[in-house]
Scaffold this motif. Structure first.
Motif, short mmCIF file in Angstrom:
data_model
loop_
_atom_site.label_atom_id
_atom_site.label_comp_id
_atom_site.label_asym_id
_atom_site.label_seq_id
_atom_site.Cartn_x
_atom_site.Cartn_y
_atom_site.Cartn_z
N ALA A 81 0.83 -1.21 0.00
CA ALA A 81 0.00 0.00 0.00
C ALA A 81 0.87 1.26 0.00
CB ALA A 81 -0.94 0.00 1.20
N LEU A 82 1.94 1.24 0.78
CA LEU A 82 2.81 2.41 0.85
C LEU A 82 3.60 2.60 -0.43
CD1 LEU A 82 4.18 2.16 4.51
CD2 LEU A 82 2.33 3.60 3.65
N ASN B 222 2.77 1.76 -3.39
CA ASN B 222 1.89 2.14 -4.50
C ASN B 222 1.17 3.46 -4.29
OD1 ASN B 222 2.58 -0.24 -5.77
ND2 ASN B 222 0.76 -1.35 -5.11
N SER B 223 1.37 4.08 -3.14
CA SER B 223 0.65 5.31 -2.81
C SER B 223 1.43 6.55 -3.25
CB SER B 223 0.42 5.37 -1.30
OG SER B 223 -0.09 6.63 -0.91
N ASP B 224 0.69 7.60 -3.57
CA ASP B 224 1.35 8.87 -3.91
C ASP B 224 1.47 9.78 -2.69
OD1 ASP B 224 -1.33 9.48 -3.64
OD2 ASP B 224 -1.39 10.86 -5.35
N THR B 225 1.01 9.30 -1.52
CA THR B 225 1.13 10.08 -0.29
C THR B 225 1.90 9.32 0.78
OG1 THR B 225 -0.92 9.31 0.75
CG2 THR B 225 -1.09 11.18 -0.78
N GLY B 226 1.61 8.04 0.96
CA GLY B 226 2.28 7.24 1.98
C GLY B 226 1.87 7.55 3.40
N ARG C 204 -8.30 9.25 1.82
CA ARG C 204 -7.39 8.47 0.97
C ARG C 204 -6.00 8.34 1.59
NH1 ARG C 204 -9.50 8.07 -4.22
NH2 ARG C 204 -7.93 6.42 -4.47
N SER D 92 -3.04 6.03 3.19
CA SER D 92 -2.58 4.71 2.74
C SER D 92 -2.93 3.60 3.72
CB SER D 92 -1.06 4.73 2.52
OG SER D 92 -0.71 5.70 1.57
N ILE E 23 -8.83 -0.59 4.42
CA ILE E 23 -7.42 -0.36 4.13
C ILE E 23 -6.56 -1.01 5.22
CG2 ILE E 23 -7.84 1.74 2.82
CD1 ILE E 23 -7.22 3.38 5.26
N ASN F 8 8.86 5.93 1.90
CA ASN F 8 7.55 5.69 1.27
C ASN F 8 6.40 5.87 2.25
OD1 ASN F 8 9.41 3.33 -0.28
ND2 ASN F 8 8.12 4.59 -1.59
#
Length: 261
Positions: A43-44, A46-50, A82, A84, A111, A234
């Motif tokens: 999840a981390l 693939n995330s754009d925020t982490g 949203r 992560s 999540i 990340n």
């Protein structure tokens, strides 16, 4: 005696009492025990925020943070923002949480959930699995090398991912990294309680590349997140920054909007 020593001493008594009341093997009959876990590491990555947003009512250093917020509202707000993943503090004596908080969070969101706890015994790992955790925290400062290795091995046998937390280079170098998925650097100095992200920056190059890097504590500005990404991080564990607000989910949403802008 440091605050960590005090917490661990109390935790030993707490676990002993739990073992007398509820045998560890009984956790395996839980409906959640065999559920497929959701990978925190994936999840981390693939995330754009982490962002790992935390549910945290109080702490030894800050006393009351937010004891009025309703947990389902908080975690559902985090998911809508949203983030992560969500970290759920389950320690009762010092942080005002409970294992029931983890169960309630699991029934509310889809999540990844991290059980944030002072884990010193395999009993707590079985308890975490039965309560719907996807990952658990191991704190190098309170565990020997042998304990870390044993607990990480048991966690992986239960398909739980392991986030190992260190506070300095000495803890990182002495920690066995087999069965570790994520390496967290806590920016809070345990002796002074001062917070600085310099330690995350200093240790970044020493963390093996196969581990997902997570920075913890003292993260309250999007600029800090962006800077730490340059060091290969990340994941970003944030608790008090969101929980200090009356609506933590909305606070997380605004933070993430600013991070993406």
């Amino acid at each position: 005696m440091t605050i960590l020593d005090h917490i661990v001493a109390y935790k030993k008594k707490e676990i002993a009492a739990k073992k007398e009341a509820y045998a560890m093997k009984l956790f395996e009959s839980s409906m959640l025990f065999d559920r497929p876990v959701i990978s925190l590491a994936t999840a981390l990555k693939n995330s754009d925020t982490g962002i790992i947003a935390e549910h945290k009512r109080r702490s030894p250093s800050k006393s009351v943070i937010n004891e009025k917020a309703d947990l389902p509202d908080v975690v559902s707000g985090y998911q809508e923002a949203r983030v992560s993943a969500i970290s759920v503090l389950t320690d009762t004596r010092f942080f005002g949480g409970s294992i029931e908080d983890l169960l309630l969070a699991r029934s509310t969101v889809t999540i990844p959930l991290l059980r944030k706890e002072f884990i010193i015994d395999p009993y707590q790992l079985f308890e975490a699995r039965a309560a719907g955790a996807d990952a658990i925290l191991l704190i190098a400062a309170i565990l020997t090398k042998e304990q870390l290795s044993q607990l990480a091995t048991v966690a992986k046998s239960l398909q739980l991912e392991v986030l190992l937390e260190v506070h300095n280079e000495e803890e990182l170098l002495r920690s066995p990294l087999e069965n570790i998925d994520l390496l967290g650097v806590n920016n809070r100095d345990l002796k002074t309680f001062e917070v600085s992200t310099d330690i995350s920056k200093e240790l970044a190059s020493r963390i093996p590349s196969h581990l997902v890097k997570v920075s913890e504590s003292g993260l309250s500005h999007p600029e800090t997140i962006l800077e730490l990404r340059e060091y290969g991080y990340n994941g970003f564990l944030m608790g008090e920054h969101f929980m200090r607000e009356s609506n933590p989910g909305r606070s997380a949403s605004e933070f993430i909007k600013n991070l993406r802008s």
